[in-house]
Each structure stands twice: as structure tokens, then as C-alpha cells.
Design a protein around this motif. Structure first.
Motif, PDB file in Angstrom:
ATOM      1  N   GLN A 175       0.815  -1.219   0.000  1.00 41.08           N
ATOM      2  CA  GLN A 175       0.000   0.000   0.000  1.00 41.08           C
ATOM      3  C   GLN A 175       0.850   1.270   0.000  1.00 41.08           C
ATOM      4  OE1 GLN A 175      -2.836  -0.396   3.194  1.00 41.08           O
ATOM      5  NE2 GLN A 175      -3.457  -2.404   2.518  1.00 41.08           N
ATOM      6  N   GLY A 176       1.872   1.281  -0.834  1.00 52.54           N
ATOM      7  CA  GLY A 176       2.690   2.484  -0.982  1.00 52.54           C
ATOM      8  C   GLY A 176       3.861   2.567  -0.026  1.00 52.54           C
ATOM      9  N   ARG A 177       4.068   1.540   0.797  1.00 54.35           N
ATOM     10  CA  ARG A 177       5.179   1.575   1.753  1.00 54.35           C
ATOM     11  C   ARG A 177       6.158   0.443   1.438  1.00 54.35           C
ATOM     12  NH1 ARG A 177       0.699   1.639   6.185  1.00 54.35           N
ATOM     13  NH2 ARG A 177       0.470  -0.295   5.079  1.00 54.35           N
ATOM     14  N   LEU A 178       7.443   0.689   1.715  1.00 58.18           N
ATOM     15  CA  LEU A 178       8.486  -0.328   1.581  1.00 58.18           C
ATOM     16  C   LEU A 178       9.462  -0.162   2.731  1.00 58.18           C
ATOM     17  CD1 LEU A 178       9.381   0.060  -2.224  1.00 58.18           C
ATOM     18  CD2 LEU A 178       7.883  -1.658  -1.205  1.00 58.18           C
ATOM     19  N   CYS A 179      10.125  -1.245   3.122  1.00 60.46           N
ATOM     20  CA  CYS A 179      11.200  -1.114   4.099  1.00 60.46           C
ATOM     21  C   CYS A 179      12.472  -0.672   3.354  1.00 60.46           C
ATOM     22  CB  CYS A 179      11.424  -2.435   4.837  1.00 60.46           C
ATOM     23  SG  CYS A 179      12.260  -3.696   3.863  1.00 60.46           S
ATOM     24  N   SER A 180      13.556  -0.477   4.091  1.00 63.40           N
ATOM     25  CA  SER A 180      14.777   0.060   3.468  1.00 63.40           C
ATOM     26  C   SER A 180      15.356  -0.903   2.437  1.00 63.40           C
ATOM     27  CB  SER A 180      15.822   0.386   4.539  1.00 63.40           C
ATOM     28  OG  SER A 180      16.147  -0.778   5.270  1.00 63.40           O
ATOM     29  N   GLY A 218      17.708  -1.828  -1.987  1.00 65.75           N
ATOM     30  CA  GLY A 218      18.505  -3.046  -2.178  1.00 65.75           C
ATOM     31  C   GLY A 218      18.486  -3.583  -3.590  1.00 65.75           C
ATOM     32  N   TYR A 219      18.889  -2.808  -4.573  1.00 62.68           N
ATOM     33  CA  TYR A 219      18.885  -3.299  -5.953  1.00 62.68           C
ATOM     34  C   TYR A 219      20.266  -3.279  -6.607  1.00 62.68           C
ATOM     35  CZ  TYR A 219      18.671   1.732  -6.854  1.00 62.68           C
ATOM     36  OH  TYR A 219      18.933   3.072  -6.864  1.00 62.68           O
ATOM     37  N   ALA A 220      21.322  -2.938  -5.875  1.00 62.32           N
ATOM     38  CA  ALA A 220      22.663  -2.849  -6.464  1.00 62.32           C
ATOM     39  C   ALA A 220      23.167  -4.215  -6.947  1.00 62.32           C
ATOM     40  CB  ALA A 220      23.645  -2.259  -5.453  1.00 62.32           C
ATOM     41  N   PHE A 221      22.636  -5.293  -6.357  1.00 63.94           N
ATOM     42  CA  PHE A 221      23.092  -6.634  -6.754  1.00 63.94           C
ATOM     43  C   PHE A 221      22.817  -6.932  -8.221  1.00 63.94           C
ATOM     44  CE2 PHE A 221      18.644  -7.241  -5.785  1.00 63.94           C
ATOM     45  CZ  PHE A 221      18.244  -8.176  -6.727  1.00 63.94           C
TER      46      PHE A 221
END
Ligand code: SF4
Length: 133
Positions: A37-42, A47-50
Motif C-alpha cells: 500500500q505504498g510503503r516499503l522497508c529500506s 537493495g537493488y545494487a546486486f
């Protein structure tokens, strides 16, 4: 591109923002997704550099007799896996012969398919995932 965050089993809805050359520019939460619902944790946000990490495996590796690994094609690697599984399978329950390890980073659907492969295809109850390692 709209997809599911693969970092944990919550399965938050995200948009992966990519440039014309497919470089990942960032992540945006899906505001209509039933879980997040529009929220994400850190981890979901950052965390997409991988995706472009040079240490990421780009092809299958096959262990050789001396313990070293060599790159192989998917066809060769999957043939080797199929041959190994066929030789390990008995006529009944294979729980003591074959085990599968799935991943907490897979989607629920992917883990469902892994459980089906284990129980219905390979006749084993030995299936686990990395959260217990
Ligand atoms: S954003 Fe955080 S809570 Fe949501 S799926 Fe990803 S890791 Fe899990």
C-alpha cells in the motif's frame, strides 16, 4: 516495470525504474498493492545494487573432479542435474535420497512450484529454504 520485491516473503509491490539501456535507476512502491500500500522497508527501497554486481553469477558452474568450477551452458548443467536426480531416485519415497533448497527471496508462487516439484515430482519431503541456514 511492476513486480514483487524479492527480499522477503511479504511480497511488497514495487515498480523497478529502468533507463533505456536497462540500468536500474531506482525502486518506487506500488500504491495500489494489497500488501505494501505504498510503503516499503529500506531493503525494498534501496537493495537493488546486486542486479549489476560483477560478482553475480552469469552462467551455471559445474564442479570438476579437482574441486574447481568451470562455466557451462544451461543445457549441459540441466542435463547433469537431471542425470544425477534420475540416478538418485528410488521407486518409493526419496526423502532420504533427495533434498531441495529453495529461497526466502523467491516469490510465493516460485516456492509453491518448488514444493510441488519436490513432493509430486521427486517424491521427497526434504525441502527447506535459506532462512533456516
Ligand atoms: S519491501 Fe521490505 S518488507 Fe516488503 S517485501 Fe521487500 S524486504 Fe520485504
Amino acid at each position: 516495470m511492476e513486480t514483487i520485491c524479492g527480499y522477503c516473503g511479504c511480497g511488497c509491490g514495487i515498480y523497478v525504474n529502468v533507463a533505456d539501456d536497462d540500468t536500474v535507476l531506482g525502486i518506487t512502491p506500488s500504491y495500489n498493492h494489497v500488501v505494501s500500500q505504498g510503503r516499503l522497508c529500506s531493503k525494498g527501497w534501496h537493495g537493488y545494487a546486486f542486479v549489476r554486481d560483477s560478482r553475480r553469477l552469469a552462467s551455471p558452474l559445474i564442479r570438476q573432479a579437482d574441486g574447481s568450477f568451470r562455466e557451462a551452458s544451461w543445457e549441459e548443467a540441466l542435463d547433469k542435474v537431471a542425470t544425477g536426480l534420475k540416478s538418485a531416485m528410488g521407486h518409493g519415497d526419496n526423502t532420504d535420497r533427495i533434498g531441495l533448497i529453495s529461497s526466502a527471496r523467491c516469490t510465493n508462487e516460485e516456492n509453491f512450484l518448488m514444493a510441488k516439484l519436490a513432493r509430486a515430482g521427486l517424491k521427497t519431503s526434504s525441502i527447506d529454504h535459506c532462512a533456516r541456514l
